[in-house]
Design a protein around this motif. Structure first.
Motif, PDB file in Angstrom:
ATOM      1  N   PRO A   1     -23.022   9.933  14.029  1.00 59.51           N
ATOM      2  CA  PRO A   1     -23.837   9.624  15.201  1.00 59.51           C
ATOM      3  C   PRO A   1     -22.992   8.807  16.193  1.00 59.51           C
ATOM      4  O   PRO A   1     -22.515   7.729  15.863  1.00 59.51           O
ATOM      5  CB  PRO A   1     -24.991   8.792  14.631  1.00 59.51           C
ATOM      6  N   GLY A   2     -22.769   9.357  17.386  1.00 56.68           N
ATOM      7  CA  GLY A   2     -21.900   8.682  18.348  1.00 56.68           C
ATOM      8  C   GLY A   2     -20.505   8.545  17.777  1.00 56.68           C
ATOM      9  O   GLY A   2     -19.924   9.521  17.300  1.00 56.68           O
ATOM     10  N   THR A   3     -19.972   7.321  17.789  1.00 54.45           N
ATOM     11  CA  THR A   3     -18.639   7.079  17.216  1.00 54.45           C
ATOM     12  C   THR A   3     -18.713   6.227  15.942  1.00 54.45           C
ATOM     13  O   THR A   3     -17.716   5.658  15.518  1.00 54.45           O
ATOM     14  CB  THR A   3     -17.715   6.381  18.240  1.00 54.45           C
ATOM     15  N   ASP A   4     -19.894   6.144  15.335  1.00 57.89           N
ATOM     16  CA  ASP A   4     -20.081   5.308  14.151  1.00 57.89           C
ATOM     17  C   ASP A   4     -19.664   6.071  12.891  1.00 57.89           C
ATOM     18  O   ASP A   4     -20.490   6.657  12.181  1.00 57.89           O
ATOM     19  CB  ASP A   4     -21.536   4.850  14.056  1.00 57.89           C
ATOM     20  N   LEU A   5     -18.346   6.051  12.608  1.00 58.80           N
ATOM     21  CA  LEU A   5     -17.804   6.792  11.463  1.00 58.80           C
ATOM     22  C   LEU A   5     -18.455   6.390  10.143  1.00 58.80           C
ATOM     23  O   LEU A   5     -18.627   7.210   9.251  1.00 58.80           O
ATOM     24  CB  LEU A   5     -16.293   6.593  11.373  1.00 58.80           C
ATOM     25  N   ALA A   6     -18.820   5.124  10.011  1.00 58.47           N
ATOM     26  CA  ALA A   6     -19.415   4.641   8.763  1.00 58.47           C
ATOM     27  C   ALA A   6     -20.748   5.322   8.467  1.00 58.47           C
ATOM     28  O   ALA A   6     -21.151   5.423   7.309  1.00 58.47           O
ATOM     29  CB  ALA A   6     -19.606   3.126   8.827  1.00 58.47           C
ATOM     30  N   LYS A   7     -21.428   5.827   9.491  1.00 57.54           N
ATOM     31  CA  LYS A   7     -22.714   6.500   9.289  1.00 57.54           C
ATOM     32  C   LYS A   7     -22.562   8.014   9.146  1.00 57.54           C
ATOM     33  O   LYS A   7     -23.536   8.717   8.928  1.00 57.54           O
ATOM     34  CB  LYS A   7     -23.666   6.171  10.437  1.00 57.54           C
ATOM     35  N   GLY A   8     -21.338   8.523   9.273  1.00 60.64           N
ATOM     36  CA  GLY A   8     -21.082   9.940   9.049  1.00 60.64           C
ATOM     37  C   GLY A   8     -20.919  10.232   7.569  1.00 60.64           C
ATOM     38  O   GLY A   8     -20.935   9.318   6.733  1.00 60.64           O
ATOM     39  N   GLU A   9     -20.762  11.509   7.232  1.00 59.55           N
ATOM     40  CA  GLU A   9     -20.562  11.924   5.850  1.00 59.55           C
ATOM     41  C   GLU A   9     -19.103  12.331   5.672  1.00 59.55           C
ATOM     42  O   GLU A   9     -18.637  13.267   6.315  1.00 59.55           O
ATOM     43  CB  GLU A   9     -21.457  13.115   5.518  1.00 59.55           C
ATOM     44  N   THR A  10     -18.396  11.616   4.800  1.00 63.14           N
ATOM     45  CA  THR A  10     -16.982  11.880   4.572  1.00 63.14           C
ATOM     46  C   THR A  10     -16.814  12.974   3.531  1.00 63.14           C
ATOM     47  O   THR A  10     -17.278  12.830   2.399  1.00 63.14           O
ATOM     48  CB  THR A  10     -16.250  10.594   4.135  1.00 63.14           C
ATOM     49  N   PHE A  11     -16.143  14.055   3.921  1.00 61.57           N
ATOM     50  CA  PHE A  11     -15.862  15.152   2.998  1.00 61.57           C
ATOM     51  C   PHE A  11     -14.435  15.092   2.479  1.00 61.57           C
ATOM     52  O   PHE A  11     -14.159  15.549   1.385  1.00 61.57           O
ATOM     53  CB  PHE A  11     -16.170  16.508   3.642  1.00 61.57           C
ATOM     54  N   ALA A  12     -13.513  14.573   3.289  1.00 61.01           N
ATOM     55  CA  ALA A  12     -12.141  14.347   2.828  1.00 61.01           C
ATOM     56  C   ALA A  12     -11.779  12.918   3.209  1.00 61.01           C
ATOM     57  O   ALA A  12     -11.718  12.580   4.399  1.00 61.01           O
ATOM     58  CB  ALA A  12     -11.168  15.336   3.455  1.00 61.01           C
ATOM     59  N   GLU A  13     -11.582  12.086   2.195  1.00 58.20           N
ATOM     60  CA  GLU A  13     -11.221  10.697   2.453  1.00 58.20           C
ATOM     61  C   GLU A  13      -9.857  10.635   3.141  1.00 58.20           C
ATOM     62  O   GLU A  13      -8.982  11.477   2.898  1.00 58.20           O
ATOM     63  CB  GLU A  13     -11.190   9.904   1.146  1.00 58.20           C
ATOM     64  N   TYR A  14      -9.684   9.629   3.967  1.00 56.78           N
ATOM     65  CA  TYR A  14      -8.467   9.475   4.753  1.00 56.78           C
ATOM     66  C   TYR A  14      -7.229   9.295   3.876  1.00 56.78           C
ATOM     67  O   TYR A  14      -7.237   8.508   2.927  1.00 56.78           O
ATOM     68  CB  TYR A  14      -8.589   8.257   5.674  1.00 56.78           C
ATOM     69  N   VAL A  15      -6.184  10.040   4.198  1.00 60.57           N
ATOM     70  CA  VAL A  15      -4.831   9.761   3.708  1.00 60.57           C
ATOM     71  C   VAL A  15      -3.908   9.818   4.920  1.00 60.57           C
ATOM     72  O   VAL A  15      -4.051  10.680   5.785  1.00 60.57           O
ATOM     73  CB  VAL A  15      -4.341  10.723   2.600  1.00 60.57           C
ATOM     74  N   GLY A  16      -2.989   8.891   4.974  1.00 60.76           N
ATOM     75  CA  GLY A  16      -2.075   8.806   6.105  1.00 60.76           C
ATOM     76  C   GLY A  16      -0.926   9.794   6.015  1.00 60.76           C
ATOM     77  O   GLY A  16      -0.936  10.727   5.213  1.00 60.76           O
ATOM     78  N   ALA A  17       0.064   9.573   6.851  1.00 61.93           N
ATOM     79  CA  ALA A  17       1.227  10.461   6.927  1.00 61.93           C
ATOM     80  C   ALA A  17       2.008  10.420   5.625  1.00 61.93           C
ATOM     81  O   ALA A  17       2.239   9.356   5.057  1.00 61.93           O
ATOM     82  CB  ALA A  17       2.114  10.041   8.089  1.00 61.93           C
ATOM     83  N   GLY A  18       2.453  11.595   5.173  1.00 59.74           N
ATOM     84  CA  GLY A  18       3.202  11.673   3.921  1.00 59.74           C
ATOM     85  C   GLY A  18       4.325  12.688   3.986  1.00 59.74           C
ATOM     86  O   GLY A  18       4.535  13.439   3.036  1.00 59.74           O
ATOM     87  N   ALA A  19       5.022  12.732   5.109  1.00 61.56           N
ATOM     88  CA  ALA A  19       6.098  13.718   5.279  1.00 61.56           C
ATOM     89  C   ALA A  19       7.157  13.548   4.188  1.00 61.56           C
ATOM     90  O   ALA A  19       7.712  12.463   4.015  1.00 61.56           O
ATOM     91  CB  ALA A  19       6.745  13.553   6.654  1.00 61.56           C
ATOM     92  N   PRO A  20       7.450  14.622   3.431  1.00 58.53           N
ATOM     93  CA  PRO A  20       8.471  14.526   2.389  1.00 58.53           C
ATOM     94  C   PRO A  20       9.850  14.206   2.980  1.00 58.53           C
ATOM     95  O   PRO A  20      10.134  14.523   4.132  1.00 58.53           O
ATOM     96  CB  PRO A  20       8.464  15.918   1.750  1.00 58.53           C
ATOM     97  N   LYS A  21      10.675  13.600   2.160  1.00 62.94           N
ATOM     98  CA  LYS A  21      12.036  13.223   2.561  1.00 62.94           C
ATOM     99  C   LYS A  21      12.799  14.455   3.051  1.00 62.94           C
ATOM    100  O   LYS A  21      12.743  15.522   2.434  1.00 62.94           O
ATOM    101  CB  LYS A  21      12.764  12.585   1.380  1.00 62.94           C
ATOM    102  N   GLY A  22      13.470  14.312   4.177  1.00 66.61           N
ATOM    103  CA  GLY A  22      14.319  15.365   4.700  1.00 66.61           C
ATOM    104  C   GLY A  22      13.596  16.472   5.461  1.00 66.61           C
ATOM    105  O   GLY A  22      14.207  17.472   5.820  1.00 66.61           O
ATOM    106  N   THR A  23      12.286  16.314   5.725  1.00 70.62           N
ATOM    107  CA  THR A  23      11.547  17.376   6.417  1.00 70.62           C
ATOM    108  C   THR A  23      11.344  17.092   7.901  1.00 70.62           C
ATOM    109  O   THR A  23      10.670  17.857   8.589  1.00 70.62           O
ATOM    110  CB  THR A  23      10.171  17.634   5.761  1.00 70.62           C
ATOM    111  N   GLY A  24      11.891  16.000   8.391  1.00 72.54           N
ATOM    112  CA  GLY A  24      11.809  15.696   9.815  1.00 72.54           C
ATOM    113  C   GLY A  24      10.424  15.251  10.250  1.00 72.54           C
ATOM    114  O   GLY A  24       9.583  14.869   9.435  1.00 72.54           O
ATOM    115  N   LEU A  25      10.209  15.314  11.560  1.00 76.03           N
ATOM    116  CA  LEU A  25       8.940  14.879  12.139  1.00 76.03           C
ATOM    117  C   LEU A  25       7.826  15.886  11.859  1.00 76.03           C
ATOM    118  O   LEU A  25       8.019  17.091  11.985  1.00 76.03           O
ATOM    119  CB  LEU A  25       9.073  14.703  13.655  1.00 76.03           C
TER     120      LEU A  25
END
Length: 194
Positions: A100-124
């Motif tokens: 609802p609006g921008t209230d993420l806490a009131k939304g339904e999470t289907f995939a929990e957040y994971v940050g960037a995980g670029a493997p070594k040597g794969t560039g940007l």
């Protein structure tokens, strides 16, 4: 201000080839995405951030909303395991529906957040965050994915998901670039627990 905002989104999404690699058209506006005051990290239409800076979910995500509207937010990496060999892309990093609006806490999470995980040597890698206005409340049949699991994250398709739930064009978006740093092995270990 609105024209300048759209020009920045258009430039970022086209310069980094999110359009046409991920989307057919650019989002209608920019989403403000701020991680933490400690890391001073925020998305800025293609700026470079480190996996360490984005290891925790953003503290604030904002976009223009309409009264009583519900929104879907997703974040993907289309470059998994690398931009030259994206056989696992789009990798799903975050999915929240019925916000609802921008209230993420009131939304339904289907995939929990994971940050960037670029493997070594794969560039940007490109990490793309998109917000869609929903036509109504949706009930995805995708499985819930914890932040300790890779299951359900690989070979995700924003185009297919948006089409399936009639989400139309993204109302807001942003992206950052990231490559390997010393935090990535910690994240890889976390994702192998599930």
């Amino acid at each position: 201000i609105r024209k300048r905002n759209l020009a920045r989104v258009t430039a970022g999404f086209k310069e980094h080839k999110v359009v046409p690699d991920v989307l057919d058209s650019v989002p209608l506006s920019s989403a403000g995405v701020f991680y933490s005051s400690a890391t001073k990290a925020f998305m800025s239409q293609g700026n470079e951030l480190t996996p360490t800076q984005v290891k925790d979910s953003p503290q604030l995500v904002v976009w223009g909303t309409e009264p009583n509207a519900l929104y879907t937010l997703l974040m993907i990496d289309p470059d998994a395991p690398s931009r030259t060999d994206p056989k696992f892309g789009e990798a799903l990093h975050w999915l929240v529906v019925n916000i609802p609006g921008t209230d993420l806490a009131k939304g339904e999470t289907f995939a929990e957040y994971v940050g960037a995980g670029a493997p070594k040597g794969t560039g940007l890698h490109r990490y793309v965050l998109l917000v869609y206005k929903q036509p109504d409340r949706i009930t995805p049949d995708e499985k819930h994915v914890t932040n300790t699991s890779r299951e359900g994250r690989r070979s995700f398709s924003i185009r297919a998901f948006a089409g399936k739930y009639q989400l139309g064009q993204p109302v807001a978006g942003n992206l950052y670039l990231a490559q390997y740093d010393d935090y990535v092995p910690t994240l890889q270990e976390q994702l192998s627990r599930g």
